[in-house]
Design a protein around this motif. Structure first.
Motif, mmCIF file in Angstrom:
data_model
loop_
_atom_site.group_PDB
_atom_site.id
_atom_site.type_symbol
_atom_site.label_atom_id
_atom_site.label_comp_id
_atom_site.label_asym_id
_atom_site.label_seq_id
_atom_site.Cartn_x
_atom_site.Cartn_y
_atom_site.Cartn_z
ATOM 1 N N CYS A 734 0.524 -1.154 0.300
ATOM 2 C CA CYS A 734 -0.303 0.386 0.208
ATOM 3 C C CYS A 734 0.827 1.319 -0.091
ATOM 4 O O CYS A 734 1.258 1.732 0.914
ATOM 5 N N CYS A 751 -3.831 -0.479 -3.263
ATOM 6 C CA CYS A 751 -4.030 -1.425 -1.230
ATOM 7 C C CYS A 751 -3.945 -1.767 -1.093
ATOM 8 O O CYS A 751 -6.122 -2.968 -1.642
ATOM 9 N N CYS A 763 -10.608 1.813 1.769
ATOM 10 C CA CYS A 763 -9.682 3.579 2.071
ATOM 11 C C CYS A 763 -11.198 4.549 1.315
ATOM 12 O O CYS A 763 -12.279 3.930 1.153
ATOM 13 N N SER A 764 -11.251 5.694 2.720
ATOM 14 C CA SER A 764 -11.607 6.520 2.847
ATOM 15 C C SER A 764 -11.182 8.056 2.415
ATOM 16 O O SER A 764 -10.281 7.990 3.155
ATOM 17 N N TYR A 784 -5.540 10.201 1.980
ATOM 18 C CA TYR A 784 -6.778 9.265 2.549
ATOM 19 C C TYR A 784 -6.208 7.834 3.373
ATOM 20 O O TYR A 784 -5.170 7.849 3.860
ATOM 21 N N ARG A 785 -6.916 7.519 4.431
ATOM 22 C CA ARG A 785 -7.282 7.049 5.136
ATOM 23 C C ARG A 785 -7.492 5.325 4.384
ATOM 24 O O ARG A 785 -8.643 4.890 4.700
ATOM 25 N N CYS A 786 -6.589 4.142 4.572
ATOM 26 C CA CYS A 786 -6.770 2.542 4.568
ATOM 27 C C CYS A 786 -6.692 1.676 4.996
ATOM 28 O O CYS A 786 -5.784 2.368 6.368
#
Length: 984
Positions: A734, A751, A763-764, A784-786
């Protein structure tokens, strides 16, 4: 084609000006649109916009309309003019005008400004610039005049530009205002001490700053705003400001810093926000109660003695700032000060001297915040020596006459044994015949003295010693003793006599001696008859005594051991033998039970425990605890050693296999096949305090055989071990930085995660969610946060997404605007928007020499312009995703003038006969239906609106195009218009 036409659009009674947009339409088509945002903050209520249109056959009979639109907080108000139709072609005379630039200006006090006064009159008779301001330099031409105004200090002036043309006067009036920064911000000094609960005044001065209508003052306590005042709406000429506030003093304000902040906000006028703050001033608040301190001290104090003094006051703040003064008469005392909460306690010891004898005042004074509270108490210092008590014979033999005398040095009244003296100051006496009963008799002498209404007393005592021979009484030395054996005893045989007799007790045969008066053990060997002799220097006494010794039962380790070990399944008996006279009776009972253990029994695990064995005879009893241990071989239990176990990577858990057995069995688990063949399985220690083995980073799953062994046997068990792991993401699965291309098909982040069981990855976007789009947009860039999740936990990564896009030349401008004379200097600036950043390149006219470029090629400069420097310049921006170009035309000629560029025929129309060759620099893109207001304002020249043809369009100004595959795209069309924009 005929001469050009001028259209004027009047917008009256508009407010606020900056929220209006003016649009010019030909029929239903927009040919020009301008926002009035550049006039924001000015006191304008009427705006006149002038549009210069080249004549075209198709325009005659076309309706032209002007629309004004107000957009204020979502409310749209639309106003439209009546349509105007151009007449049939005829020769028309353009109206003449005068223009002043800048029309409205805001200058810092003491600063300077250039004003440009111009006209379109071909041959003005005369012209000038009227102003009361100081002038420094002037430049002029046939139709223009530029003048520098310096040291501008007046709050507001209105210069007038005028020209005389065709027997009429043309005028343009401007407005110049000055501002002054808040360089001095003063906060009036605060009081040295301020009582809590009372008001004090904060006053702030900002002299000279202005205009006051743009000024805001804020009074602060630390960083907290107390009061904020804006002076909006006041006269533009007003300068300086004062802000005063009344503030209630609080306890928490003690030590707080107060300050004043001034803000001159000129951002609505295109300038910045100027701030300044005063030096902070510290406030000291206090609370001093109206009640005086509580003073505690002895009312009477004897010379040479010490008396405790305390002074207490409550409700002080800040108590640490309070001062205390304590004094006795002329003697200042040094107190110890104790602070507790808001209370202060001062304690000390006052010592009276002979010089202070008499009435004295004790003073306690507490000061705080320049105020004080005081308490006074009266103290009487007196002298009163103790009385003297004497005996004529302190150590008198029995039968001697003894005289007792009691006397005092002062005028005190003495009393001896309750009998007072004849008068104060005289002694008291008595006599007696000493007997043995008078030995250690005490005599008491009391003296009384009246001081300040209070009766004081002192006394002294003395003891008489009478010398007599020893006496051995049965009460002090009994003839028969019975002692128990074992516990320590103090053996006593006391004799009366003075001096104190010495007593010695021994058997007549000399076999044993009693240690009288000493604490020691009693044994059977001490039993028998003793002769006791008492002796002093007055004589001797003799007495025979008999000692009897008894002893209780005893349980020793030989007859009754403390620990016994039995083996499960064998036959045993529990028995204890006790020593004692008479012989004791022994019985054993398990703790918690009532049944006596007797005879043989078969050993089971439940027999382990502690037993109480007790021996009893007539003198007492003895008891002993016996610990019984039952040992047995190893046993596996499913609860403490499961047959199936799952190891989770990184959890730090070891396999726990606890085995029942005594002594504690040793356990070892070895792999029996596959990847675990011969591998030792690390086990958790059975004792939490034991050292645990190293936690493995990897563990081979499979079947293990666990073997438990102690000295009574062994046992085995099969254990199946499986391995799982929590989610894990890194740069390889990722990547933390990913790039998308604007316009490409929208795709998810690349990712994935490792782990068993296989993790789910979602992911957002951080902050605002990413809208659903089919194509990538620049708005998709961000963080972004995965998150990867499975049954053993989660792992998260922060991904930075960048969106790359092809270049666009956003700005191509010339400086100075309006052209350059031969020998002058000019600069072309090219600004491109692209990612990754674009590379800038230039194409200059053939023969243009001595061209300078900046380090990043964004600026092209020419010093000493020649005719060869005139012509078309092209700026190209290139990156990995494409290429975009724009062009600009530079002309090197005589004096400056405003030029309108012809359209369809491609020729340039002259504004007046006899005028020199005009030139201009245009930096706006000739895009169909669009107009760049900022570039038009900066150049002050006519611009191309609806396309650029092959002839005049290319010479009229800057052109833009994009190149994706080596070809240049040039806007095409047949309509070219020029617009002149004088300010209202």
């Amino acid at each position: 084609m005929g001469s050009d036409y001028t259209l004027r659009c009047h917008v009256t009674h508009v407010f606020p000006v900056g929220f209006f947009v003016v649009t010019l339409r030909r029929g239903g088509r927009v040919i020009y649109s301008e926002s009035l945002e550049r006039f924001t903050g000015l006191d304008l209520a009427n705006v006149t916009l002038t549009y210069l249109l080249p004549s075209r056959p198709g325009d005659f009979g076309q309706p032209f309309t002007c629309h004004a639109r107000l957009n204020l907080d979502g409310l749209v108000v639309l106003s439209s003019s009546a349509p105007v139709t151009l007449p049939v072609p005829a020769v028309t005379q353009e109206p003449f005008w005068a223009d002043l630039q800048p029309r409205v200006a805001l200058v810092e006090r003491g600063g300077s400004l250039w004003l440009n006064c111009s006209t379109n009159c071909p041959r003005p008779e005369r012209g000038g610039l009227e102003t009361s301001l100081r002038r420094n330099g002037t430049q002029k031409g046939l139709r223009w005049l530029a003048r520098q105004l310096v040291d501008i200090r007046e709050p507001e002036t209105q210069p007038v530009c005028f020209f005389r043309c065709a027997r009429r006067t043309l005028q343009a009036r401007g407005l110049i205002r000055t501002f002054q920064r808040p360089d001095r911000v003063e906060l009036v000094p605060l009081p040295a001490w301020q009582p809590v609960g009372e008001n004090f005044t904060l006053s702030c001065r900002v002299p000279g700053a202005g205009p006051r209508g743009s000024l805001t003052l804020t009074l602060l306590r630390g960083t907290q705003e107390l009061i904020r005042r804006s002076f909006a709406g006041e006269s533009p000429r007003a300068r300086g400001a004062v802000l005063t506030a009344t503030v209630l003093a609080r306890r928490e304000d003690h030590g707080a810093n107060f300050s004043c902040r001034a803000e001159l906000d000129l951002r609505p006028h295109g300038l910045g926000l100027f701030e300044n703050s005063s030096a902070p001033r510290e406030l000291r608040t206090f609370t001093l109660p109206p009640e005086p301190p509580r003073l505690t001290a002895p009312r009477l104090l004897e010379v040479g003695s010490e008396g405790p003094v305390s002074c207490v006051i409550d409700g002080l703040f800040p108590v640490s700032e309070a001062g205390v003064y304590l004094a006795l008469g002329d003697q200042r005392l040094s107190p110890d000060v104790t602070l507790e909460g808001d209370a202060l306690m001062a304690t000390t010891t006052a010592t009276a001297s002979a010089e202070q004898e008499g009435a004295r005042q004790l003073v306690c004074n507490v000061t705080l915040g320049g105020e004080s509270r005081e308490t006074r108490e009266n103290v009487t210092v007196y002298s009163f020596p103790e009385p003297h008590l004497t005996l004529s014979e302190p150590n008198a033999p029995e039968g001697t006459i003894v005289t007792v005398t009691c006397a005092a040095e002062t005028q005190a009244l003495v009393t001896l044994e309750g009998i007072p003296a004849a008068a104060p100051g005289q002694p008291a006496q008595l006599q007696l015949n000493a007997t043995e009963y008078d030995d250690r008799r005490g005599f008491f002498c009391d003296a009384t003295l009246e001081v300040d209404g209070e009766t004081l007393s002192k006394n002294e005592s003395v003891e008489l010693r009478v010398l007599y021979a020893p006496r051995l009484d049965d009460s002090d030395c009994p003839r028969s003793w019975t002692w128990p054996e074992g516990p320590e005893q103090t053996l006593r045989c006391d004799a009366r006599g003075n001096p104190q007799p010495s007593v010695h007790c021994a058997r007549p045969d000399g076999a044993a001696v009693l240690a009288l008066g000493l604490l020691g053990p009693v044994t059977r060997a001490l039993a028998g008859t003793y002769r006791c002799t008492a002796t002093n220097d007055q004589g001797q006494a003799v007495k025979d005594v008999t000692l009897t010794v008894e002893y209780a039962p005893a349980l020793d380790s030989v007859g009754c051991p403390e620990r016994i070990t039995w083996l499960e399944g064998t036959e045993v008996s529990l028995s204890c033998v006790a020593l004692g006279v008479p012989p004791p009776n022994v019985s054993c009972v398990r703790f918690g039970g009532a049944e006596v253990i007797e005879g043989l029994m078969r050993v089971a695990r439940e027999h382990a425990g502690t037993y109480r064995c007790e021996a009893t005879n007539a003198r007492g009893s003895a008891a002993k605890n016996v610990a019984v241990t039952v040992e047995y071989g190893p046993r596996f239990e499913e609860v403490s050693c499961p047959s199936n176990w799952t190891w989770v990577e990184g959890s730090g858990r070891l396999f726990s296999c606890e085995v029942a057995g005594k002594p504690q069995p040793s356990v070892e688990c070895v792999g029996s096949g596959g990847t675990s063949e011969g591998v030792l399985l690390p086990l958790a220690p059975p004792d939490p305090g034991s050292r645990a083995p190293r936690i493995p980073s990897d563990l081979a799953p499979g079947t293990y055989i666990c073997n438990a062994t102690n000295r009574h046997g062994s046992m085995v068990k099969m254990v199946t071990v499986s391995a799982e792991s929590p989610p894990q993401m890194d740069e390889s699965t990722c990547p933390s930085h990913q790039s998308w291309l604007e316009g490409a098909e929208a795709a998810a982040l690349a990712c994935s995660a490792r782990g068993r069981p296989s993790p789910q990855v979602s992911c957002s976007r951080e902050g605002a969610p990413r809208p659903q789009r089919l194509r990538v947009s620049r708005e998709d860039a961000g963080t972004y946060r995965c998150l990867a999740t499975n049954a053993h936990g989660t792992d998260a990564r922060i991904i930075t997404v960048g969106v790359e896009y092809r270049p666009v030349v956003a700005e191509l401008a010339a400086s100075p605007p309006g052209g350059v004379r031969p020998g002058g200097n000019f600069t072309l600036t090219c600004r491109a928007e692209a990612w990754p950043p674009a590379q800038i390149s230039w194409r200059a006219p053939p023969g243009a020499l001595n061209i300078g470029l900046s380090s990043n090629n964004s600026t092209l400069s020419v010093a000493g312009a020649m005719g060869s420097h005139g012509g078309e310049y092209e700026c190209a921006a290139t990156n990995a995703h494409g290429r975009h170009t724009r062009r600009i035309t530079v002309r090197v000629a005589g004096p400056w003038l405003w030029v309108a560029v012809g359209g369809a025929a491609g020729g340039a129309a002259l504004l007046a006969a006899g005028a020199g060759l005009a030139f201009y620099v245009q930096s706006t893109a000739c895009k169909k239906g669009e107009y760049n207001v900022q570039e038009a304002e900066s150049s002050g020249e006519a611009v191309c609106l609806n396309g650029a043809g092959a002839g005049a369009g290319r010479d009229a100004g800057a052109e833009g195009g994009s190149e994706a595959a080596g070809t240049s795209e040039v806007p095409a069309g047949g309509e070219v218009f020029a617009i002149q924009l004088p300010s209202a």
